[in-house]
Scaffold this active site. Structure first.
Site, PDB file in Angstrom:
ATOM      1  CB  SER A  93     -37.837 134.358  17.568  1.00  0.00           C
ATOM      2  OG  SER A  93     -38.260 133.913  16.373  1.00  0.00           O
ATOM      3  CG  HIS A  96     -37.726 137.703  15.539  1.00  0.00           C
ATOM      4  ND1 HIS A  96     -36.974 136.646  15.501  1.00  0.00           N
ATOM      5  CD2 HIS A  96     -37.130 138.883  15.604  1.00  0.00           C
ATOM      6  CE1 HIS A  96     -35.748 137.281  15.450  1.00  0.00           C
ATOM      7  NE2 HIS A  96     -35.975 138.495  15.652  1.00  0.00           N
ATOM      8  CG  ASP A 155     -32.108 139.035  15.485  1.00  0.00           C
ATOM      9  OD1 ASP A 155     -31.097 139.578  15.374  1.00  0.00           O
ATOM     10  OD2 ASP A 155     -33.131 139.497  15.673  1.00  0.00           O
TER      11      ASP A 155
END
Length: 208
Positions: free
Chosen positions: A27, A54, A147
């Site tokens: 991310s 992400h 995540d």
């Protein structure tokens, strides 16, 4: 009375595990981390590499070209029903969860967001673990949410290899630390060592 000596059995050398896929999630700060790892992969790297990052939907389409500029392997966006080919890097498309089906083709989903994101690392890791089992390597890099933690546990349950970037050097340490906190991580490595470790997973590279 003479004693007969019993010779110890000769231990058979253990065979190195042959991996069949590498799945990577990241991310915040992930672009630089991905570029470091993908730049290190040799042109003869023999596994498919699947990336979930992400990124804002409006610039996700740039990711394959940005990564392809430094990677010796072809890099493209994963497409529905496309097979996961060896020696290829695939990037999850924006606004879709990326999954692997039993016949090792990609599937895309617009199911609810996981950890507030879509695509989610957890979704890819869990699906890939079901298909590849112990022959999957899952990698969690820098990121600002949790995540990937549940996905790491799924990979570990199926006997796969779990690798995480050292949070101390990550741009954002929340994601790697969340993975570590599961207790299901095999190795925590700085980025350069992590890249070397991944290179060693290929069947035509030295096993590390």
């Amino acid at each position: 009375m003479t004693r007969t000596s019993r010779s110890k059995p000769i231990a058979k050398p253990q065979r190195s595990k042959i991996f069949e896929m590498v799945a990577i999630g990241c991310s915040a700060g992930g672009l630089d981390a991905l570029r470091t790892i993908l730049k290190a992969l040799p042109a003869d790297f023999s596994l498919p590499v699947i990336v979930v990052a992400h990124t804002p939907p409006d610039n996700s389409y740039l990711l394959p070209s940005l990564l392809g500029a430094v990677c010796k392997l072809p890099v493209s966006e994963a497409r529905e029903r496309e097979p996961a080919l060896t020696g290829h890097v695939y990037v999850a498309p924006p606004n879709y969860h990326l999954l692997i089906e039993q016949h090792r083709h990609f599937a895309l989903s617009v199911d609810d967001r996981v950890c507030y994101v879509r695509p989610a690392i957890d979704v890819l890791f869990a699906a890939a673990a079901d298909v590849y089992g112990e022959f999957l390597a899952g990698v969690v890099l820098t990121g600002a949410n949790s995540d990937g933690a549940e996905g790491i546990k799924a990979i570990k349950r199926r006997g796969g290899l779990t690798l995480v970037q050292d949070p101390k050097e990550a741009y954002a340490d929340t994601m790697p630390q969340a993975a570590i906190d599961t207790g299901a991580v095999d190795q925590v490595l700085p980025l350069a060592a992590l890249a070397e470790r991944i290179c060693g997973l290929s069947s035509n590279r030295p096993k590390l």
